[in-house]
Scaffold this motif. Structure first.
Motif, PDB file in Angstrom:
ATOM      1  N   LEU A  22       0.860  -1.340   0.006  1.00  0.00           N
ATOM      2  CA  LEU A  22      -0.127   0.026  -0.065  1.00  0.00           C
ATOM      3  C   LEU A  22       0.785   1.344   0.051  1.00  0.00           C
ATOM      4  CD1 LEU A  22      -2.935  -0.991   2.434  1.00  0.00           C
ATOM      5  CD2 LEU A  22      -3.104  -0.156   0.182  1.00  0.00           C
ATOM      6  N   ALA A  23       1.997   1.304   0.751  1.00  0.00           N
ATOM      7  CA  ALA A  23       2.759   2.416   0.800  1.00  0.00           C
ATOM      8  C   ALA A  23       3.479   2.680  -0.443  1.00  0.00           C
ATOM      9  CB  ALA A  23       3.931   2.319   2.129  1.00  0.00           C
TER      10      ALA A  23
ATOM     11  N   PRO B 207       9.977   6.888   1.017  1.00  0.00           N
ATOM     12  CA  PRO B 207       9.127   6.455   2.189  1.00  0.00           C
ATOM     13  C   PRO B 207       9.074   4.853   2.503  1.00  0.00           C
ATOM     14  CG  PRO B 207       7.819   8.003   0.534  1.00  0.00           C
ATOM     15  CD  PRO B 207       9.278   7.760   0.171  1.00  0.00           C
ATOM     16  N   ILE B 208       9.410   4.028   1.525  1.00  0.00           N
ATOM     17  CA  ILE B 208       9.614   2.584   1.856  1.00  0.00           C
ATOM     18  C   ILE B 208      11.063   2.370   2.668  1.00  0.00           C
ATOM     19  CG2 ILE B 208       9.940   0.346   0.832  1.00  0.00           C
ATOM     20  CD1 ILE B 208       7.388   1.780   0.441  1.00  0.00           C
TER      21      ILE B 208
ATOM     22  N   ILE C 189      -6.400   4.877  10.881  1.00  0.00           N
ATOM     23  CA  ILE C 189      -5.186   4.213  10.420  1.00  0.00           C
ATOM     24  C   ILE C 189      -4.219   4.614  11.390  1.00  0.00           C
ATOM     25  CG2 ILE C 189      -3.490   3.883   8.373  1.00  0.00           C
ATOM     26  CD1 ILE C 189      -6.100   4.431   6.692  1.00  0.00           C
ATOM     27  N   VAL C 190      -3.835   5.746  11.541  1.00  0.00           N
ATOM     28  CA  VAL C 190      -2.761   6.120  12.499  1.00  0.00           C
ATOM     29  C   VAL C 190      -2.769   6.437  13.803  1.00  0.00           C
ATOM     30  CG1 VAL C 190      -1.974   7.763  10.470  1.00  0.00           C
ATOM     31  CG2 VAL C 190      -3.462   8.621  12.347  1.00  0.00           C
TER      32      VAL C 190
ATOM     33  N   TYR D  97       4.387   1.572   7.635  1.00  0.00           N
ATOM     34  CA  TYR D  97       3.884   1.438   6.344  1.00  0.00           C
ATOM     35  C   TYR D  97       2.580   2.000   6.049  1.00  0.00           C
ATOM     36  CZ  TYR D  97       7.789  -1.766   6.032  1.00  0.00           C
ATOM     37  OH  TYR D  97       9.044  -2.383   6.208  1.00  0.00           O
ATOM     38  N   LEU D  98       1.532   1.726   6.956  1.00  0.00           N
ATOM     39  CA  LEU D  98       0.224   2.204   6.741  1.00  0.00           C
ATOM     40  C   LEU D  98       0.148   3.466   7.043  1.00  0.00           C
ATOM     41  CD1 LEU D  98      -2.295  -0.569   8.283  1.00  0.00           C
ATOM     42  CD2 LEU D  98      -1.317  -0.415   6.009  1.00  0.00           C
ATOM     43  N   ALA D  99       0.873   3.888   7.971  1.00  0.00           N
ATOM     44  CA  ALA D  99       0.955   5.369   8.470  1.00  0.00           C
ATOM     45  C   ALA D  99       1.233   6.251   7.106  1.00  0.00           C
ATOM     46  CB  ALA D  99       1.866   5.758   9.552  1.00  0.00           C
ATOM     47  N   LEU D 100       2.328   5.744   6.528  1.00  0.00           N
ATOM     48  CA  LEU D 100       2.860   6.650   5.220  1.00  0.00           C
ATOM     49  C   LEU D 100       1.780   6.380   4.138  1.00  0.00           C
ATOM     50  CD1 LEU D 100       6.565   5.568   5.602  1.00  0.00           C
ATOM     51  CD2 LEU D 100       5.563   7.986   5.680  1.00  0.00           C
ATOM     52  N   ALA D 101       1.275   5.356   3.996  1.00  0.00           N
ATOM     53  CA  ALA D 101       0.226   5.106   3.130  1.00  0.00           C
ATOM     54  C   ALA D 101      -1.064   6.028   3.122  1.00  0.00           C
ATOM     55  CB  ALA D 101      -0.205   3.721   3.115  1.00  0.00           C
TER      56      ALA D 101
END
Length: 448
Positions: A110-111, A209-210, A289-290, A345-349
């Motif tokens: 997702l990210a 980001p990754i 999510i966050v 990863y979800l935070a960044l996505a």
């Protein structure tokens, strides 16, 4: 980065997060790794169907999971291969279906999809994170025996940001952590004490980001391992005691051909303004999510540091998004909502989805908040960030932007998983009226 394993005695640890942000994996022999490094390694997709209490989440919305325990493939990203310790390498990977397509609820996938969406606009994100954690004198075994309650803060009982009066045991821990990060090639910029007794903040340097999410996940693992080795305990729980909470502030800029697109001499650029507009438009939905766990919402207290309103302001640390302007290198947005317990990863996505939507749709932000953003009167016209999990997952369920950018499969899956978490809390001993319930300590202290 290390080379591929050179001896038959070296092992390789395969690493990835689940949806809740727990760092999962398995250790394989050098021969096994050599045989599967291109095609991947089988993991049961049940990892997306159990909660932090190892219970099956009934009514799981992920269409490919129906209780049959199918295998998915964890495909290593060989660019992440490092020597974790003598005799063992580690590598981070992505979850893929048997046909090779990405698992749509895989956090790293997702990210990456949001990174690709920005790339299609000619933009590259640079992100950094401020990781907060709390350290305790007791070993993890003693912490478990106490139910993670009434522990002794490492470094002394005083809490004061930037204070240098921490005792040597606290300093020794942080120096050991940063030495390990140096060995792994994880670039950090600073560490300091934070507001709560025993609390620290560790800043990772800006990168893509990754790479940032990979480094973030590994840093939490390093901090745990150093704590185990020193007979201490560390937690990333959003509020490990009834006192101060802890977060994970994200700092973001957008580059085009190496030039910071958020820089202007006289304030936010059009691109920054639209990015803010997207973040404001998606903030209520992104809260689910966050702020992933029940305790995440206990952190949202006015006048205690975390943001409580859907707000932004130039250099305003009481707002949810702080805009730093006027410098060609340091102009950026600081997204201050995430808890320390968030999946990196979800935070960044979620954040990148809001940024991309704001730019693509040219979303104008609401008025800047120039006053203190806590406790704004109702007539001010600024909404509050959802302050319970049920409010947050309802907002995500109804968010058309996040559904489009993150996909219906993920949003439906996440809403069901958070609804399940809410139900587990309310039916198995959680106390919504306590500063911090025993149920939360037992469930969240060690995970993620």
């Amino acid at each position: 980065m290390s080379d591929l394993p050179k001896t038959a005695h070296k092992t390789v640890r395969l690493e990835a997060t689940n949806h809740d942000g727990s760092f999962l994996g398995k250790t394989v022999s050098a021969a096994k790794f050599a045989s599967g490094k291109e095609t991947g390694f089988a993991f049961a997709d049940v990892l997306f169907a159990i909660d932090l209490g190892d219970e099956f989440v009934l009514g799981d919305a992920y269409a490919d999971w129906r209780g049959n325990l199918y295998d998915i493939q964890m495909v290593p990203d060989l660019s992440t291969l490092v020597e974790w310790k003598p005799g063992m390498d580690s590598v981070i990977g992505d979850y893929r279906k048997k046909d090779g397509s990405p698992v749509p609820i895989c956090p790293r996938n997702l990210a990456r999809a949001m990174v690709d969406r920005l790339a299609a606009l000619g933009l590259t994100a640079k992100v950094a994170v401020e990781i907060e954690a709390t350290l305790f004198e007791e070993s993890v075994q003693e912490a478990r025996a106490r139910g993670y309650r009434d522990l002794t803060p490492l470094g002394g009982s005083a809490g004061a940001t930037y204070h240098l009066a921490r005792s040597k045991d606290w300093v020794d821990y942080m120096e050991a952590v940063t030495a390990r990060l140096d060995d792994l090639g994880i670039v950090w910029e600073a560490w300091t004490d934070e507001a709560a007794a025993g609390q620290t903040e560790l800043n990772l340097a800006p990168t893509n980001p990754i790479a940032l999410a990979d480094a973030w996940a590994r840093t939490r693992q390093v901090m745990r391992e150093v704590a185990f080795e020193q007979g201490r305990t560390v937690t990333f729980m959003a509020k490990p005691t009834a006192g101060w909470g802890q977060g994970a502030h994200l700092n973001l800029s957008l580059q085009r051909e190496g030039v910071n697109q958020f820089f202007a001499e006289d304030g936010p650029t059009d691109l920054m303004r639209h990015a803010i507009g997207g973040l404001m438009a998606t903030m209520a939905g992104n809260a689910a999510i966050v702020l992933p766990q029940i305790t995440s919402y206990r952190r949202l207290e006015d006048l205690s540091g975390p943001p409580t309103t859907i707000s932004w302001g130039v250099d305003n640390k009481t707002a949810a998004v702080r805009a730093i302007t006027g410098h060609p290198r340091y102009s950026r947005l600081e997204y201050r909502v995430p808890g320390a317990d968030v999946n990196p990863y979800l935070a960044l996505a979620g954040v990148l989805a809001g940024v991309a939507a704001g730019i693509e749709r040219e979303i104008e932000p609401p008025d800047e908040v120039t006053d203190m953003a806590w406790r704004l009167p109702e007539g001010y016209g600024v909404a509050r960030i959802p302050d319970t999990m049920s409010k947050a997952f309802a907002a995500l369920d109804a968010d058309p932007i996040l559904r489009e950018y993150l996909g219906d499969e993920f949003v439906d899956f996440w809403v069901v998983s958070r609804r399940w978490e809410w139900m587990e809390f309310h039916t198995k001993g959680g106390d919504p009226y306590s500063p911090l319930s025993e149920w939360e300590s037992l469930r969240y202290f060690e995970l993620p």
